[in-house]
Write an enzyme that holds these catalytic residues in place. Structure first.
Site, PDB file in Angstrom:
ATOM      1  N   ASP A  63     -65.337 -27.877  18.048  1.00 16.97           N
ATOM      2  CA  ASP A  63     -65.250 -29.085  18.851  1.00 16.97           C
ATOM      3  C   ASP A  63     -63.792 -29.549  18.949  1.00 16.97           C
ATOM      4  O   ASP A  63     -63.074 -29.564  17.943  1.00 16.97           O
ATOM      5  CB  ASP A  63     -66.111 -30.164  18.172  1.00 16.97           C
ATOM      6  CG  ASP A  63     -66.223 -31.434  18.982  1.00 16.97           C
ATOM      7  OD1 ASP A  63     -66.759 -31.361  20.099  1.00 16.97           O
ATOM      8  OD2 ASP A  63     -65.771 -32.485  18.496  1.00 16.97           O
ATOM      9  N   GLU A  95     -63.424 -25.236  21.996  1.00 14.98           N
ATOM     10  CA  GLU A  95     -63.417 -26.214  23.080  1.00 14.98           C
ATOM     11  C   GLU A  95     -61.949 -26.559  23.237  1.00 14.98           C
ATOM     12  O   GLU A  95     -61.384 -27.307  22.436  1.00 14.98           O
ATOM     13  CB  GLU A  95     -64.248 -27.456  22.712  1.00 14.98           C
ATOM     14  CG  GLU A  95     -64.382 -28.435  23.858  1.00 14.98           C
ATOM     15  CD  GLU A  95     -65.049 -29.755  23.449  1.00 14.98           C
ATOM     16  OE1 GLU A  95     -65.737 -30.341  24.292  1.00 14.98           O
ATOM     17  OE2 GLU A  95     -64.880 -30.214  22.304  1.00 14.98           O
TER      18      GLU A  95
END
Lengths: 109, 709
Positions: B355, B392
């Site tokens: 993330d 990401e």
């Protein structure tokens, strides 16, 4: 934890009563393994066991493995619905043979 | 013999005693609490503490039963270690007190009144059951616990599926089966997912990506929505309490402390069925917030090490959540590495999606690094060598690295540009044909040297609209989040097909379903790795809410009745996923060469339009067709049918002239999204021959797939 050990047709019937958890697990392990010197065929009756913790499941599996390694046979009986479910979710159930009653277990040897 | 030798080891016996508890000097490594014969080895790091105290609780007790300060001789460098004997592995809860300076401007926030959770704890107590009301007066709410690490994996190992062969399904553990319609026994749990493995197999995916499963506090920042009275919570879980502990509330057996075994059993079963498991991991920040946030662990253990701090001692906020983990500090880097190694080896995890991974490439002062040591370490780590590493590739601090993420030949990334191009093209924007062709080819413009497998293609993910909502809403509708619709992304590139929200208009509903099929089709025929969002295969809606992070209700819970209500979508999704998995020509690892290097008479890829061999790249074009030559499948390593994909995002039907096939081969129809179900696709290997082998009409806003065989 109450542990009763009887023999029928040279099959050990170990009846456990109470909870198998980290406090009682080592006693269960020791007594069952001691008794299994007499016979390689063992029935562990859990009808009166209300809870088996993580440590308890591990001890059952260890006992099971050790007796199996002597070409013995272990059957669990009287496993409550809740304990069965926990054993399913945590994968332990795959390693055991489970039969509903002692009588049926005896006739399976 | 061996056993008696072990018994003679002198470190199996205590040397010290405190209030009847026996202990001795411990081993520095590994960090954390490790079961050793006769006891537990505790080891923890702090660079600036004056002293450290081990605090032991009986499970659930309000007060500790003992506290043992580490004798000075137990400290080696900046680490404290000791073995404590005769502890009950199952009922022990432990933590630490750290005495040290409170000098925020120097980065130190020690507070010895706080009991701190071990950063290396393998389980955390306190949120054992999902949303169980906490004791807010608990002096130690998130308690470190021990776990048994003796799971019997039998022959299981991570699957090591080539990444380009994956079809990823992004799901949230609780959302997947919590709804009554799931029909599983243990709703919202790891065990519940296991019951749904047959569904995942039927759908055809072979990789399950789980949104965060590290222990988090669902009550973090919880509040009541003033309008609805509903409780808004930290539902998605992008806020980690501990990086080594699985979320207990996600396990049906969490109340018994068996979440580790339940999760491992799930992974083992998924592997048995050929499904890989990726974890969405959040190493960019923790649940401790900024200077106003709680002191749970890192902040009180070594604030200056674990967090990126401003020169004034406040928290950099590149994550948008209050703090930023100091990932490129050598100690933190080691922790992240230890953590991932632990998940790869102990849990047999197949890969990780990081993330806001751009943060992992920032220096301790926040500036982007050219050669970030953490990313390099992960890429070259021997334990993680076969794990998928997926970034990401952006953060909340404005760093956007799609196409430029430091990859070291290993890292793949969420292709945010794929999402944006596809959304804009699907809604009918013109001038995108050139960019679309790049996306279909695996984005060689972004990943020229990294191959197609560098990009995870997706149109939707947990952030933003569902696929259904993408074609049902022009605007976000986030009122239920309690922030006056100010939260969530405004650039959705969505189109409601003529009416905002639900409608009885059959024409609009037909168009929406067709658009969903168009999107799924393009996604599944694109080179690169496709990822679909849980429920998109059945037309899941969140009613226009594009940021449902806080809802423990129908906005997140998957309604399984949709598989019947939108059966046409489900059947179609299942077909197109299996189509991809059956056609290696769609799954190259390296980019196309735009040449006939196998001598088949056709280049590996060719571009077409309404005229064969003549794609319309002009600014007003909304059509493109590509032909993938079966003789060049998998970069020429195997053969396949030739696949022709024609896309018409114009609002009118258009005739497409078909390229000629070699003698003996003819065009067969696999997919035509313009046709009503069940004629929108034909089963694998029973595709009918086209009557007209020279041209094909594409309906308005539709996609056709033909097979040359």
């Amino acid at each position: 934890m109450q542990i009763d050990i009887n023999t029928e047709n040279s099959i050990l019937i170990i009846t456990l009563k109470g909870s198998i958890d980290s406090k009682t697990a080592s006693e269960v392990q020791q007594k069952v393994l001691e008794a299994s010197v007499e016979s390689d065929n063992v029935i562990i009756d859990l009808t009166k066991v209300d809870f088996v913790s993580s440590a308890g499941l591990r001890v059952l599996l260890m006992v099971y493995r050790q007796i199996k390694s002597k070409n013995g046979k272990v059957i669990l009986v009287g496993v409550s619905e809740e304990i069965t479910e926990v054993m399913e979710m945590t994968g332990f159930i795959n390693f055991f043979e489970i039969i509903d009653t002692v009588t049926n277990a005896l006739s399976s040897f | 013999m061996a056993e008696s030798n072990f018994d003679t080891r002198i470190d199996y016996y205590p040397t010290h005693e405190h209030e009847g508890i026996k202990y001795r000097r411990g081993h520095v490594l590994p960090f954390g609490a490790t079961m050793v014969p006769n006891g537990v080895n505790f080891s923890i790091y702090s660079s600036a503490a004056y002293s450290c105290t081990l605090v032991l609780f009986e499970k659930g007790a309000p007060q500790p039963y003992t506290e043992i300060t580490f004798p000075e001789e137990f400290r080696i460098g900046n680490t404290y270690s000791m073995i404590v004997f005769d502890l009950d592995f199952e009922t022990l809860e432990y933590g630490y007190r750290m005495d040290g300076p409170f000098e925020p401007e120097a980065g130190h926030r020690f507070d010895k009144t706080k009991i701190l959770s071990d950063p290396y704890a393998k389980a955390i107590g306190g949120r054992d059951k999902w949303m169980d009301p906490p004791d807010w007066d608990n002096i130690y709410p998130h308690r470190s616990r021990l776990v048994f690490e003796d799971f019997d994996w039998e022959t299981d190992m991570p699957l090591e599926t080539p990444i380009e062969d994956l079809v990823v399904y992004e799901a949230h553990v609780r959302s997947f089966t919590k709804h009554d319609s799931s029909g599983v026994k243990n709703k919202g749990t790891f065990a519940g997912i296991r019951e749904k493995i047959p569904y995942l197999l039927d759908l055809g995916i072979n990789c399950l990506e789980l949104m965060p499963i590290y222990e988090f506090d669902e009550y973090e920042h919880s509040k009541t929505n003033p309008e609805t009275g509903e409780m808004l919570i930290n539902y998605w879980g992008y806020s980690t309490l501990n990086f080594f502990a699985p979320k207990s509330g996600y396990a049906a057996t969490g109340k018994y402390g068996m979440q580790v075994d339940e999760l491992k059993t799930l992974i083992k079963e998924l592997h048995k069925n050929g499904i890989e498991v990726l974890l969405d991991v959040v190493f960019n920040h923790t649940a401790e917030g900024d200077h106003r946030g709680p002191t749970i662990s890192f902040k009180g253990i070594d604030n200056n090490t674990y967090y990126m701090l401003t020169p004034e001692g406040y928290y950099f906020n590149f994550s948008g959540t209050g703090n930023t983990l100091n990932c490129n500090h050598p100690v933190v880097r080691s922790m992240v590495l230890d953590c991932l190694r632990y998940w790869a080896s102990e849990y047999h995890i197949d890969g990780f999606r990081f993330d806001l991974a751009a943060i992992l490439g920032r220096a301790q002062d926040g500036s982007p690094l050219n050669n970030p040591p953490l990313l390099e370490s992960l890429a070259y780590d021997p334990v993680l060598a076969k794990c998928k590493l997926i970034a990401e590739a952006w953060d909340a601090g404005g760093l956007y690295q799609v196409g430029s993420f430091p990859a070291y030949g290993r890292w793949a990334e969420w292709n945010g540009k794929y999402r944006d191009t596809l959304r804009r093209f699907l809604k009918g924007e013109e001038g995108l044909v050139g960019e679309l062709s790049q996306r279909l080819q695996g984005s060689p413009d972004l990943y020229s040297t990294r191959g197609t497998a560098a990009g995870i293609n997706f149109i939707t993910c947990h952030d933003g609209f569902t696929l259904y909502d993408l074609f049902a809403y022009n605007e976000k509708h986030n009122e239920a989040n309690g922030e006056n619709n100010n939260d969530g992304n405004n650039d959705n590139f969505s189109w409601n097909c003529g009416w905002e929200g639900e409608t009885d208009d059959a024409g609009i509903n037909t168009l929406r379903h067709r658009q969903i099929k168009n999107a799924l089709t393009i996604l599944m025929v694109s080179q690169g790795i496709p990822m679909i969002l849980m429920g998109d295969e059945m037309g899941r809606t969140k009613y226009g809410n594009n940021n449902t992070y806080c809802h423990d209700n129908d906005l997140n819970w998957l309604n399984w009745d949709l598989t019947e209500k939108n059966a046409d979508l489900y059947y179609f999704a299942r077909h197109i996923i299996n189509f991809r998995r059956n056609h290696p020509v769609l799954r190259n690892k390296d980019h196309f060469r735009n040449s006939d290097y196998k001598g088949t008479g056709y280049p590996d890829i060719s571009f077409h339009g309404t005229q064969a061999w003549n794609a319309d790249w002009s600014g007003s074009s909304r059509v493109l067709a590509i032909m993938l030559d079966g003789g060049h499948a998998k970069n020429g390593f195997t053969t396949d049918d030739t696949v022709y994909i024609a896309i018409n995002m114009h609002w009118e039907a258009l005739p497409f002239e078909l390229p000629h096939l070699p003698e003996g081969k003819s065009w067969h129809v696999s997919v035509n999204t313009d046709m009503p179900s069940p004629y929108d696709f034909h089963k694998l290997n029973s595709e009918p021959v086209m009557e007209n082998q020279y041209s094909c009409i594409l309906g308005p806003r539709s996609v056709v797939i033909l097979l040359g065989k």
